[in-house]
Design an enzyme around this catalytic site. Structure first.
Site, PDB file in Angstrom:
ATOM      1  N   TYR A   1       0.638  -0.929  -0.154  1.00  0.00           N
ATOM      2  CA  TYR A   1       0.145  -0.434   0.065  1.00  0.00           C
ATOM      3  C   TYR A   1       0.422   1.205  -0.023  1.00  0.00           C
ATOM      4  O   TYR A   1       1.877   1.432   0.723  1.00  0.00           O
ATOM      5  CB  TYR A   1      -0.952   0.283   1.625  1.00  0.00           C
ATOM      6  CG  TYR A   1      -1.421   1.182   1.090  1.00  0.00           C
ATOM      7  CD1 TYR A   1      -2.890   1.596   0.918  1.00  0.00           C
ATOM      8  CD2 TYR A   1      -1.044   2.457   2.424  1.00  0.00           C
ATOM      9  CE1 TYR A   1      -2.784   3.344   1.324  1.00  0.00           C
ATOM     10  CE2 TYR A   1      -1.132   3.769   2.047  1.00  0.00           C
ATOM     11  CZ  TYR A   1      -3.075   3.908   1.833  1.00  0.00           C
ATOM     12  OH  TYR A   1      -2.885   4.734   1.972  1.00  0.00           O
TER      13      TYR A   1
ATOM     14  N   GLU B   1      -4.502   7.593  -3.600  1.00  0.00           N
ATOM     15  CA  GLU B   1      -3.896   5.449  -2.805  1.00  0.00           C
ATOM     16  C   GLU B   1      -3.939   4.890  -4.448  1.00  0.00           C
ATOM     17  O   GLU B   1      -4.314   4.771  -5.010  1.00  0.00           O
ATOM     18  CB  GLU B   1      -5.111   4.855  -2.204  1.00  0.00           C
ATOM     19  CG  GLU B   1      -5.340   6.076  -0.721  1.00  0.00           C
ATOM     20  CD  GLU B   1      -6.001   5.083   0.268  1.00  0.00           C
ATOM     21  OE1 GLU B   1      -6.485   5.810   1.969  1.00  0.00           O
ATOM     22  OE2 GLU B   1      -6.888   3.588   0.068  1.00  0.00           O
TER      23      GLU B   1
END
Length: 386
Positions: free
Chosen positions: A103, A190
């Site tokens: 991530y 993101e």
């Protein structure tokens, strides 16, 4: 403004980020055609402005064209957290077991007055869940707003997060992602998961991208990405007036104030009084009677609102202008719900005279915000809807 996954990916692609191939479809037949074009297993992904699509059944692996069409038929029209799926993104499937998921994200961090780069080896999971259960697994780094994220900084963050693979390529992707955030005035970007292929190459499998509404005048090329159907009608109308307005769930007291701080305080005192705020509405500083009139009209349209709490502290906003706007709404028949107000400061005495002359039970002024909020809460709860 929230962007769909495919829109966010397109922006990242423009900045050189290695993004997974995919095409948008609005019918099951289009999905079958895309599968035939790719000639390999695909993933059919619902395009809605909410998270948790996978858990809701909106992301499906499709090993053949029949399954791809079937999955599309089931996903299109699906309700996910109150939003109807009208389009899907069809992407080439990757072998997750043959790589690693990470991530990375960029978020506006008001605590440091800049962007914060976040990285975690727990890719594929919702970052909120990671933050709640294992916050130590999220590495945070303040990005200098002047220099931007530099390659050596990105590499250091990747190493600290425990990333494996081609660290130079991973750092390069993070730098490009941060550049997209800066140049597009994003409040959030993101990449999750950031997939590391067997040869160490990073690939963005999914993304979230949100652009600051206040900066949209600088990004007219993506203004058409906005989908009014995905927004609450009152929030759309409020944007036409230039208000900062947010519809809140399960509320029964409409809240109107001048300034984000005083509106947030107003929400708290309504809760303290035993009711629930139905909205956040900031009319800004220096509002004239017409602005107040439109604000009252907007809040009055909400069927959940049973009473209205107005909390104004007049500096550049004159209390008599607030009173005039409320009175005009009453005279025009727009205001039919009880309004309980605390308006203090500039021209407060003039406002009291105007409201006294009107002498309406629907409009009452109180010396403190606590008294006004308590009366608004009492009215709302008596009328139901709490």
């Amino acid at each position: 403004m929230k962007l769909h996954e495919y829109q966010g990916k397109e922006i990242l692609r423009q900045f050189g980020v290695n993004v997974q191939d995919g095409k948008v479809a609005t019918t099951p037949e289009e999905v079958r055609a895309i599968y035939q074009e790719y000639g390999q297993p695909v993933v059919v992904k619902a395009q809605v402005h909410v998270g948790g699509r996978g858990k809701a059944g909106g992301v499906k692996f499709s090993p053949n064209e029949d399954k791809a069409e079937e999955n599309a038929r089931n996903i299109l029209g699906m309700d996910i957290k109150g939003l109807t799926v009208e389009k899907v993104l069809v992407t080439r499937a990757v072998d997750i077991d043959a790589g690693t998921e990470y991530y990375v994200g960029m978020i506006v961090d008001r605590n440091v007055q800049s962007y914060t780069l976040m990285a975690s080896a727990e890719g594929g999971m919702e970052i909120e869940e990671v933050a709640a259960t294992t916050p130590e697994k999220i590495i945070k780094y303040r990005v200098d707003p002047v220099t931007g994220l530099r390659p050596f900084e990105a590499r250091a963050v990747a190493i600290e997060a425990g990333f494996k693979g081609n660290l130079n390529k991973i750092a390069d992707m993070m730098v490009k992602m941060s550049k997209a955030a800066f140049e597009r005035d994003a409040v959030l970007v993101e990449i999750n998961p950031l997939f590391i292929e067997a040869d160490g190459t990073p690939l963005a499998l999914d993304t979230k991208f949100e652009v600051d509404d206040n900066a949209m005048y600088r990004h007219k090329d993506i203004a058409h990405y906005r989908e009014l159907s995905a927004e609450h009608p009152l929030e759309v109308e409020a944007s036409d007036y230039g208000f900062a307005y947010v519809k809140l769930d399960d509320g029964n007291v409409g809240v109107l104030g001048n300034g984000a701080g005083i509106v947030m305080t107003s929400l708290d005192v309504v809760n303290r009084a035993g009711a629930k705020p139905a909205n956040f509405l900031d009319i800004g500083g220096g509002a004239k009677a017409d602005v107040v009139y439109n604000a009252v009209k907007l809040v009055s349209k909400d069927p959940d609102v049973k009473s209205i709490f107005i909390n104004i502290f007049g500096g550049i906003t004159r209390a008599d202008e607030v009173a005039k706007g409320v009175i005009q709404a009453l005279d025009d028949g727009i205001l039919t719900k009880p309004v309980r107000m605390r308006i203090a400061g500039t021209a407060e005495d003039e406002a009291k005279v105007l409201l006294g002359d009107k002498n309406s039970d629907l409009i009452k002024m109180y010396p403190t915000m606590f008294e006004a909020a308590e009366e608004a809460a009492k009215e709302a709860n008596a009328l139901g809807g709490k």
